[in-house]
Design an enzyme around this catalytic site. Structure first.
Site, PDB file in Angstrom:
ATOM      1  N   ASP A  80      70.822  26.186  40.267  1.00  0.00           N
ATOM      2  CA  ASP A  80      70.754  24.767  39.918  1.00  0.00           C
ATOM      3  C   ASP A  80      70.763  24.572  38.406  1.00  0.00           C
ATOM      4  O   ASP A  80      71.396  23.653  37.889  1.00  0.00           O
ATOM      5  CB  ASP A  80      69.482  24.147  40.505  1.00  0.00           C
TER       6      ASP A  80
ATOM      7  N   CYS B  37      65.917  31.015  43.952  1.00  0.00           N
ATOM      8  CA  CYS B  37      66.214  29.684  43.431  1.00  0.00           C
ATOM      9  C   CYS B  37      66.011  28.605  44.495  1.00  0.00           C
ATOM     10  O   CYS B  37      65.849  28.886  45.673  1.00  0.00           O
ATOM     11  CB  CYS B  37      67.632  29.644  42.881  1.00  0.00           C
TER      12      CYS B  37
ATOM     13  N   CYS C  31      62.321  28.972  37.810  1.00  0.00           N
ATOM     14  CA  CYS C  31      61.883  28.063  36.746  1.00  0.00           C
ATOM     15  C   CYS C  31      60.386  27.799  36.837  1.00  0.00           C
ATOM     16  O   CYS C  31      59.842  27.542  37.909  1.00  0.00           O
ATOM     17  CB  CYS C  31      62.667  26.763  36.820  1.00  0.00           C
TER      18      CYS C  31
ATOM     19  N   GLU D 132      71.671  16.735  41.661  1.00  0.00           N
ATOM     20  CA  GLU D 132      70.447  16.390  40.946  1.00  0.00           C
ATOM     21  C   GLU D 132      70.772  15.741  39.606  1.00  0.00           C
ATOM     22  O   GLU D 132      71.750  16.102  38.946  1.00  0.00           O
ATOM     23  CB  GLU D 132      69.605  17.649  40.713  1.00  0.00           C
TER      24      GLU D 132
ATOM     25  N   SER E  10      66.035  16.903  40.084  1.00  0.00           N
ATOM     26  CA  SER E  10      65.451  18.226  39.934  1.00  0.00           C
ATOM     27  C   SER E  10      63.939  18.113  39.965  1.00  0.00           C
ATOM     28  O   SER E  10      63.366  17.079  39.604  1.00  0.00           O
ATOM     29  CB  SER E  10      65.893  18.828  38.596  1.00  0.00           C
TER      30      SER E  10
END
Length: 558
Positions: free
Chosen positions: A84, A125, A197, A447, A473
């Protein structure tokens, strides 16, 4: 206890009329003794092109070591992933949400076709977790999900960074508040190595939710990617498969409606991603459990927001790991009657039993006490009104306010909005409307992190609102509303908005309205025509033709 832990694989391995299949299994190194054992498929979404996934094939081998030590046969296979972070703001982002269903379909296909008795999914992810979980729910064979873990925080100029720092640095650069040297410094240091992330973005949100559902081992969602605890967890997951196949403890024996309510409560406490709404709806569908937008609304209304985590806070998942991890958070929730501790898990024990020894560290400041919440009710708000008759999802942490009204600034695509934002043409007080970005209209419901990050980087986070039939997101923050249903492509009211129309967002009354009279809206509807789909072949065309609405989880299997 099952009398046949190899009840699926024996169709291939023990049937004397299947000599060719057995010959092929001998070719990969299995012995006659091995063919009597249960076979565990170990699926990895590992690939080199993304820090969230770059280490997963190594973790899959650790899982296989545990499976082998438990006297089972572990067989690794792979499926796809989409980054992403890399695809964000590009046409590639249209493939992100569809990848969830490709992952689910491919796992279901391999496990059924190869007659595996059980499954361990090693994922990283955002769409990897729900994709694997949809397959696990459909298959209903003993299974564990292993999360690849969070990335370590980056650091530049004594400031803790993550991937969203890089997106927001672009907005700062365009606003002239950051130098080119510092912009490059942020980009070079934001992501220091493997792992998903770092904030309470979609990957960490979904991993946490799945731990609350009971389908991963304790601490799986908070063990960092680089920490030795992640390798230990992988081996334990492999070993635990012995107990699961012997007990024939299946995902649908573990996961109930109460399990999903636990997951929603946890992500509300954590301030998790709005994507969790889409994914949990789709996962519940795969498990045959009735879950609706109303469940999110009612749980959010009674559950406080406690976690000072990015994107709206200051800490990252690694900080939460050091503060006691997700089991520590669930222990607090159990004490405060925010969690049902009686739900079963893959350990063969209940949530309550799993977290008996867990605790948040003394003096930690990542998780606020219930008596001093960041917000007394949840950040996930389901909004209805004449702009969202079938619902929309807002992320309202309280820092951006709970009410916004302003003139519409309408864009027919994310790319059109990005150009105007980066050119500095959006004004304080505007309600940015980005449409034709829904599951069909996108297609793929991309997103909107790039536009929201540009808004935040330009210092307009409290001065501008953004609404869309696309999604956001987990790294998005600010006054934002997504998942507007019906979407523009289906003729939803968002398709009829014109520049200058007054838009009202009221998160206190959970309303999203256009302040235009019904007669005028009816006139506009008469002249509206559905545009052609943006794709006429390939996976995105197929997705647009099959996908359900966002309020139903964007499912593709009916």
């Amino acid at each position: 206890m099952s009398s046949a832990p190899n009840k699926y694989s024996r169709v291939v391995t023990q049937d004397p009329t299947q000599p060719a299949a057995q010959a092929m299994l001998h070719a990969i190194g299995l012995t006659d003794s091995d063919l009597k054992k249960a076979q565990v498929g170990i699926v990895s979404t590992g690939f080199e092109g993304n820090p969230c996934n770059m280490h997963l094939n190594d973790l899959a081998r650790d899982v296989k070591g545990g499976v082998t030590s438990a006297d089972l046969v572990g067989l690794i296979f792979n499926t796809i992933g989409v980054s992403d972070g890399i695809s964000m703001g590009t046409p590639g982002m249209r493939y992100s949400l569809p990848s969830r269903d490709i992952i689910a379909d491919s796992i279901e296909t391999v496990v059924n076709a190869q007659a595996y008795d059980a499954l361990v999914a090693v994922v990283g992810c955002d769409k990897n977790m729900p994709g694997a979980m949809i397959a696990i729910g459909r298959l209903n064979r003993p299974a564990i999900l292993v999360y690849g873990g969070t990335i370590a925080p980056g650091c530049y100029a004594n400031k803790k960074l993550d991937v969203v720092s890089a997106f927001e640095a672009l907005g700062q650069k365009m606003a002239g508040t950051i130098s080119e040297e510092d912009f490059k410094g942020v980009v070079h240091h934001a992501c220091p190595g493997p792992g998903a992330c770092g904030g309470m973005y979609t990957a960490n949100t979904m991993a946490s939710a799945i731990e609350a559902l009971g389908l991963s081992l304790p601490y799986s969602s908070s063990n960092p990617a680089r920490d030795q605890s992640k390798q230990i967890e992988c081996r334990k997951a492999g070993e635990q498969m012995r107990h699961l196949v012997e007990m024939d403890l299946k995902p649908r024996d573990i996961v109930t409606k109460r399990s999903f309510e636990n997951a929603i409560s946890l992500i509300t406490v954590l301030g998790g991603s709005t994507n969790a709404v889409l994914h949990l709806l789709a996962m519940a569908h795969a498990f045959g459990i009735d879950l609706t937008l109303q469940d999110f609304s009612s749980i959010s209304a009674r559950t406080p927001f406690l976690a000072d985590l990015k994107p709206s806070g200051q800490f990252v998942m690694e900080d939460l790991h050091e503060a006691g991890g997700i089991p520590g958070v669930m222990k607090l929730m159990l004490k405060e009657s925010l969690l049902d501790g009686n739900c079963m898990t893959v350990t063969g024990k209940t949530i309550g039993e799993n977290i008996e020894e867990a605790a948040l560290a003394d003096g930690q400041t990542v998780i606020h006490p219930v008596a001093d919440p960041i917000k007394s009710s949840g950040h996930l708000r389901i909004l209805y009104g004449n702009l969202s008759p079938d619902g929309a999802v807002a992320k309202i942490t309280g820092k951006e306010g709970e009410f916004f009204e302003g003139p519409a600034r309408v864009f027919e695509s994310e790319f059109e909005a990005n150009d105007e934002l980066l050119a500095g043409k959006v004004q304080a007080g505007d309600v940015i409307v980005i449409r034709y970005e829904g599951p069909k209209g996108g297609p793929g419901m991309p997103e909107m992190l790039k536009p929201t990050s540009a808004i935040m980087g330009a210092g307009l986070g409290k001065e501008v609102a953004l609404i869309t039939d696309g999604r956001f997101s987990g790294g998005t923050h600010g006054f934002v509303v997504g998942h507007i249903t019906p979407e523009a492509q289906d003729g939803g009211p968002i398709a009829l908005v014109q520049n200058g129309d007054r838009i009202r967002i009221d998160a206190r009354e959970n309303r999203l309205d256009i302040l235009v009279d019904e007669e005028e809206m009816a006139r506009r509807r008469k002249s509206w025509k559905a545009p052609d789909l943006k794709k006429t072949s390939g996976i995105l065309y197929k997705y647009a033709r099959m996908v359900s609405t966002a309020s139903e989880g964007c499912i593709t299997d009916g």
